[in-house]
Design a protein around this motif. Sequence first.
Motif, PDB file in Angstrom:
ATOM      1  N   GLU A  41       1.068  -1.165   0.081  1.00 34.13           N
ATOM      2  CA  GLU A  41       0.425   0.134  -0.189  1.00 34.13           C
ATOM      3  C   GLU A  41       1.054   0.965  -0.088  1.00 34.13           C
ATOM      4  N   GLY A  42       1.782   1.622  -0.768  1.00 31.80           N
ATOM      5  CA  GLY A  42       3.063   2.475  -1.160  1.00 31.80           C
ATOM      6  C   GLY A  42       4.077   2.456   0.712  1.00 31.80           C
ATOM      7  N   ARG A  43       3.988   1.561   1.474  1.00 33.33           N
ATOM      8  CA  ARG A  43       4.961   1.582   1.766  1.00 33.33           C
ATOM      9  C   ARG A  43       6.160   0.614   1.653  1.00 33.33           C
ATOM     10  N   THR A  44       7.144   1.151   2.099  1.00 34.17           N
ATOM     11  CA  THR A  44       7.985  -0.142   2.474  1.00 34.17           C
ATOM     12  C   THR A  44       8.641  -0.199   3.567  1.00 34.17           C
ATOM     13  N   LEU A  45       8.667  -1.939   3.277  1.00 32.93           N
ATOM     14  CA  LEU A  45       8.864  -2.668   4.943  1.00 32.93           C
ATOM     15  C   LEU A  45       9.562  -3.462   4.524  1.00 32.93           C
ATOM     16  N   VAL A  46      10.291  -4.048   6.237  1.00 29.98           N
ATOM     17  CA  VAL A  46      11.725  -4.666   5.350  1.00 29.98           C
ATOM     18  C   VAL A  46      10.604  -5.978   6.193  1.00 29.98           C
ATOM     19  N   THR A  47      11.782  -7.250   5.340  1.00 27.84           N
ATOM     20  CA  THR A  47      10.651  -8.281   6.524  1.00 27.84           C
ATOM     21  C   THR A  47      11.525  -8.948   7.064  1.00 27.84           C
ATOM     22  N   THR A  48      10.994  -9.152   9.077  1.00 23.85           N
ATOM     23  CA  THR A  48      11.646  -9.377   9.785  1.00 23.85           C
ATOM     24  C   THR A  48      12.637 -10.843   9.902  1.00 23.85           C
ATOM     25  N   LEU A  49      12.125 -11.790   9.851  1.00 24.11           N
ATOM     26  CA  LEU A  49      13.496 -12.437   9.041  1.00 24.11           C
ATOM     27  C   LEU A  49      14.861 -11.762   8.443  1.00 24.11           C
ATOM     28  N   SER A  50      14.628 -11.025   7.557  1.00 27.09           N
ATOM     29  CA  SER A  50      16.178 -10.195   7.046  1.00 27.09           C
ATOM     30  C   SER A  50      16.402  -9.401   7.829  1.00 27.09           C
ATOM     31  N   LEU A  51      15.314  -8.626   8.756  1.00 30.03           N
ATOM     32  CA  LEU A  51      16.224  -7.941   9.975  1.00 30.03           C
ATOM     33  C   LEU A  51      17.013  -8.668  10.945  1.00 30.03           C
ATOM     34  N   ASN A  52      16.182  -9.055  11.201  1.00 33.37           N
ATOM     35  CA  ASN A  52      16.794 -10.245  12.080  1.00 33.37           C
ATOM     36  C   ASN A  52      18.505 -11.045  12.444  1.00 33.37           C
ATOM     37  N   ASN A  53      18.396 -11.525  10.313  1.00 32.30           N
ATOM     38  CA  ASN A  53      19.525 -12.052  10.339  1.00 32.30           C
ATOM     39  C   ASN A  53      20.502 -10.493   9.738  1.00 32.30           C
ATOM     40  N   PHE A  54      20.367  -9.791   9.642  1.00 34.78           N
ATOM     41  CA  PHE A  54      21.210  -8.646   9.221  1.00 34.78           C
ATOM     42  C   PHE A  54      21.676  -8.311  10.631  1.00 34.78           C
ATOM     43  N   VAL A  55      20.952  -8.537  11.697  1.00 37.11           N
ATOM     44  CA  VAL A  55      21.045  -8.142  12.887  1.00 37.11           C
ATOM     45  C   VAL A  55      22.068  -8.919  13.906  1.00 37.11           C
ATOM     46  N   ASP A  56      21.114  -9.313  13.828  1.00 33.72           N
ATOM     47  CA  ASP A  56      22.790 -11.333  14.174  1.00 33.72           C
ATOM     48  C   ASP A  56      24.158 -10.960  13.535  1.00 33.72           C
ATOM     49  N   GLY A  57      23.463 -10.765  12.133  1.00 35.50           N
ATOM     50  CA  GLY A  57      24.972 -10.421  11.388  1.00 35.50           C
ATOM     51  C   GLY A  57      25.944 -10.213  11.632  1.00 35.50           C
ATOM     52  N   ALA A  58      26.050  -9.218  12.257  1.00 39.09           N
ATOM     53  CA  ALA A  58      26.903  -7.790  12.631  1.00 39.09           C
ATOM     54  C   ALA A  58      28.472  -8.190  13.485  1.00 39.09           C
ATOM     55  N   GLU A  59      28.909  -7.383  12.712  1.00 39.12           N
ATOM     56  CA  GLU A  59      30.791  -8.690  13.179  1.00 39.12           C
ATOM     57  C   GLU A  59      30.865  -7.883  14.666  1.00 39.12           C
ATOM     58  N   PRO A  60      31.821  -8.639  15.265  1.00 38.05           N
ATOM     59  CA  PRO A  60      32.658  -7.491  16.282  1.00 38.05           C
ATOM     60  C   PRO A  60      32.930  -6.546  16.173  1.00 38.05           C
ATOM     61  N   TRP A  61      33.242  -5.933  17.063  1.00 38.49           N
ATOM     62  CA  TRP A  61      34.143  -5.135  17.082  1.00 38.49           C
ATOM     63  C   TRP A  61      34.970  -4.849  17.162  1.00 38.49           C
ATOM     64  N   SER A  62      36.005  -4.284  16.948  1.00 40.97           N
ATOM     65  CA  SER A  62      37.186  -4.298  17.316  1.00 40.97           C
ATOM     66  C   SER A  62      37.956  -2.378  17.248  1.00 40.97           C
ATOM     67  N   PRO A  63      38.974  -2.464  17.320  1.00 38.14           N
ATOM     68  CA  PRO A  63      39.805  -1.091  17.243  1.00 38.14           C
ATOM     69  C   PRO A  63      40.539  -1.094  15.868  1.00 38.14           C
ATOM     70  N   ALA A  64      39.727  -0.117  15.011  1.00 40.81           N
ATOM     71  CA  ALA A  64      40.666   0.211  14.545  1.00 40.81           C
ATOM     72  C   ALA A  64      42.167   0.057  14.134  1.00 40.81           C
ATOM     73  N   ALA A  65      43.146  -0.026  12.342  1.00 40.23           N
ATOM     74  CA  ALA A  65      44.134   0.018  12.807  1.00 40.23           C
ATOM     75  C   ALA A  65      44.902   1.417  12.515  1.00 40.23           C
ATOM     76  N   GLN A  66      43.378   2.385  12.012  1.00 39.16           N
ATOM     77  CA  GLN A  66      43.916   3.901  11.824  1.00 39.16           C
ATOM     78  C   GLN A  66      44.578   3.866  12.826  1.00 39.16           C
ATOM     79  N   GLY A  67      43.298   3.905  14.603  1.00 40.57           N
ATOM     80  CA  GLY A  67      43.294   4.981  15.421  1.00 40.57           C
ATOM     81  C   GLY A  67      44.928   4.161  15.796  1.00 40.57           C
ATOM     82  N   ARG A  68      45.355   2.946  16.344  1.00 35.26           N
ATOM     83  CA  ARG A  68      46.450   2.499  16.470  1.00 35.26           C
ATOM     84  C   ARG A  68      48.125   3.672  15.572  1.00 35.26           C
TER      85      ARG A  68
END
Length: 114
Positions: free
Chosen positions: A73-100
Amino acid sequence: MQRITAANRAARKPTDRPAKVAQALPATPRVDEQDWRKTEYQTLQSASRISGVSVASLYRAQSEARLEFRRLEGRTLVTTLSLNNFVDGAEPWSPAAQGRTAHAAQAARRVCAA
């Protein structure tokens, strides 16, 4: 009604002002505070709040096939399954080499200055 001037503004005390009365709001939780994984689709704004990234980043993830969008109906929606995979697939944080590199250069400048 008294006209407010610089002289009488300075003479006013904080207690001269009428107290603000807080109105009670209904205790209904916002959509993103509910368990978002139970609904099949999320709005872009809700998906942005859930994932912590901007709407533009969601569009970029969709163009990279990491998110799935639907049009309803004219609205853009995100499927919850793909959002769940997107959030759960986030890479762990580590400091960037640029900072070192920057910290090492800063330490070298301190040694040279001493």
